[in-house]
Design a protein around this motif. Structure first.
Motif, PDB file in Angstrom:
ATOM      1  N   LEU A  10      20.316  54.806   2.888  1.00  0.00           N
ATOM      2  CA  LEU A  10      19.972  56.019   3.648  1.00  0.00           C
ATOM      3  C   LEU A  10      21.063  57.056   3.417  1.00  0.00           C
ATOM      4  O   LEU A  10      22.241  56.795   3.650  1.00  0.00           O
ATOM      5  N   VAL A  11      20.663  58.233   2.933  1.00  0.00           N
ATOM      6  CA  VAL A  11      21.585  59.351   2.743  1.00  0.00           C
ATOM      7  C   VAL A  11      21.436  60.300   3.935  1.00  0.00           C
ATOM      8  O   VAL A  11      20.316  60.677   4.302  1.00  0.00           O
ATOM      9  N   VAL A  12      22.556  60.670   4.558  1.00  0.00           N
ATOM     10  CA  VAL A  12      22.526  61.548   5.734  1.00  0.00           C
ATOM     11  C   VAL A  12      23.387  62.773   5.447  1.00  0.00           C
ATOM     12  O   VAL A  12      24.617  62.675   5.361  1.00  0.00           O
ATOM     13  N   ILE A  18      22.326  68.421  -1.426  1.00  0.00           N
ATOM     14  CA  ILE A  18      23.193  67.243  -1.549  1.00  0.00           C
ATOM     15  C   ILE A  18      22.351  65.965  -1.509  1.00  0.00           C
ATOM     16  O   ILE A  18      22.568  65.035  -2.290  1.00  0.00           O
ATOM     17  N   CYS A  19      21.383  65.941  -0.605  1.00  0.00           N
ATOM     18  CA  CYS A  19      20.497  64.770  -0.523  1.00  0.00           C
ATOM     19  C   CYS A  19      19.790  64.547  -1.851  1.00  0.00           C
ATOM     20  O   CYS A  19      19.722  63.418  -2.368  1.00  0.00           O
ATOM     21  N   GLN A  20      19.247  65.607  -2.415  1.00  0.00           N
ATOM     22  CA  GLN A  20      18.531  65.505  -3.676  1.00  0.00           C
ATOM     23  C   GLN A  20      19.475  65.078  -4.805  1.00  0.00           C
ATOM     24  O   GLN A  20      19.115  64.266  -5.670  1.00  0.00           O
ATOM     25  N   PRO A  36      17.075  56.172  -2.335  1.00  0.00           N
ATOM     26  CA  PRO A  36      17.444  56.385  -0.928  1.00  0.00           C
ATOM     27  C   PRO A  36      16.409  57.207  -0.148  1.00  0.00           C
ATOM     28  O   PRO A  36      15.747  58.093  -0.692  1.00  0.00           O
ATOM     29  N   LEU A  37      16.315  56.912   1.148  1.00  0.00           N
ATOM     30  CA  LEU A  37      15.662  57.801   2.101  1.00  0.00           C
ATOM     31  C   LEU A  37      16.688  58.829   2.560  1.00  0.00           C
ATOM     32  O   LEU A  37      17.899  58.613   2.393  1.00  0.00           O
ATOM     33  N   CYS A  38      16.235  59.933   3.154  1.00  0.00           N
ATOM     34  CA  CYS A  38      17.159  60.988   3.579  1.00  0.00           C
ATOM     35  C   CYS A  38      16.937  61.381   5.036  1.00  0.00           C
ATOM     36  O   CYS A  38      15.793  61.393   5.520  1.00  0.00           O
ATOM     37  N   ALA A  39      18.038  61.665   5.707  1.00  0.00           N
ATOM     38  CA  ALA A  39      18.004  62.265   7.047  1.00  0.00           C
ATOM     39  C   ALA A  39      19.008  63.412   7.048  1.00  0.00           C
ATOM     40  O   ALA A  39      19.972  63.395   6.272  1.00  0.00           O
TER      41      ALA A  39
END
Length: 352
Positions: A10-12, A18-20, A36-39
């Motif tokens: 999980l990327v937060v 930045i997430c991408q 990864p999933l992102c929040a």
């Protein structure tokens, strides 16, 4: 061995770019992770964790609603198995203290250039590899491979054992692996196979098990793997022959070669590519006598026949019977027959 299982990430970060970047520029599949999933803040991340608990969290420090420091604290309290990595544009002493207190695995600074991303990827891979090693050892310790290893012995296939040995060789430098008592669990399928399929005497089996456990623990980590490999190869050879067949084969060889003074349990074990100790115990358990006794029995039987029906000298008969020294032959013959070769000839010789 194939990888134990893919780890979820999980990327937060409140910055979608930045997430991408983290999603696309790290080779997650290569290091054993899913995409990864992102929040975009700590509160959203916690909500997502309740639905699907990730193995790894990569998070920013400064975010709205809930920042990375608070998220890290809550993960430490609620999800202690999750591995956390910080990605931040700021480096300060307070953040370093948080990282140490809550066992953060790594810390990289923005901007995320090629070198920084590679460093982060390597740190995550190290955690993934350690986790995989721990899961692998736990599977061995909990005997999840035991039945499969017994089947491999029955099928005389080294594919699964070799896969396990190769994996262990890769893990030799992992300190956590050194403390897991996996070795008796890898010896257990051999003992169980000999008990259920080869019908070994329980006393001999128990002593064999104790000896193997003692010997393997006296080895270094790498030598233990080599020891296991030899043990599995040996038991598969035993399985290929079967107890009754190999006893019959050994007796046949002894009857044909007893006249060779070099014939002993070591020669026979080498002929069948088996351990001399195990072969001797197996023969004793199946016949009630030692291999050396059966060799001697054949030699003395032949000597008696020659003494009774031939004109050969005692020295010549001794050599033909497998004894280099006539004096030693006399001692063995007297102990076995309660008379000397000369006395036996005088009593039983038949001229015709």
């Amino acid at each position: 061995m194939k990888k134990i299982g893919r780890m979820e990430v999980l990327v937060v970060d409140d910055d979608p770019t930045i997430c991408q970047c983290l999603q696309q520029l790290i080779d997650w599949e290569e290091i054993g992770c899913g995409k990864p999933l992102c929040a975009h803040n700590g509160a959203d991340a916690l909500a997502m964790m309740e639905e699907t608990c990730p193995d790894i969290v990569v998070c920013d420090i400064k975010m709205p609603v809930m920042d990375g420091k608070e998220l890290c604290r809550l993960i430490y309290e609620k999800y202690p198995a999750i591995h956390v990595f910080f990605v931040s544009a700021y480096e300060d002493f307070a953040t370093a203290q948080i990282a140490i207190r809550y066992h953060v695995k790594g810390y990289v600074l923005k901007p995320l250039d090629k070198e920084t991303l590679k460093h982060l990827q390597n740190m995550i891979y190290e955690v993934v590899n350690q986790q995989e090693n721990a899961v692998f050892c736990r599977k061995i310790y909990e005997d999840e491979y035991r039945d499969a290893l017994k089947c491999a012995i029955e099928e005389k296939s080294m594919e699964l054992p070799e896969g396990i040995f190769a994996k262990l060789e890769e893990m030799q430098d992992d300190p956590a692996v050194q403390n897991v008592p996996i070795w008796p669990h890898l010896l257990a399928p051999i003992i169980e196979y000999r008990n259920s399929n080869l019908k070994m005497d329980l006393g001999i089996l128990f002593e064999t098990e104790r000896r193997m456990k003692r010997e393997i623990m006296e080895c270094s980590f790498v030598d233990r793997i080599g020891y296991l490999r030899r043990q599995y190869q040996d038991v598969m050879k035993e399985a290929g022959y079967g107890n009754d067949n190999i006893i019959w084969e050994i007796q046949k060889v002894i009857r044909e070669r007893f006249s060779s003074p070099d014939l002993d349990v070591n020669v026979l074990a080498q002929l069948y590519d088996m351990s001399p100790v195990y072969l001797g115990r197996l023969y004793l358990e199946r016949t009630g006598m030692k291999i050396t006794e059966y060799i001697q029995e054949n030699r003395i039987r032949f000597a008696c026949s020659e003494l009774r029906y031939s004109y050969k000298s005692i020295k010549e008969i001794a050599m033909l019977s497998g004894y280099r020294d006539a004096g030693y032959f006399n001692k063995v013959f007297r102990r076995k027959m309660n008379m000397t070769p000369v006395e036996y000839r005088e009593r039983y010789w038949e001229k015709d």
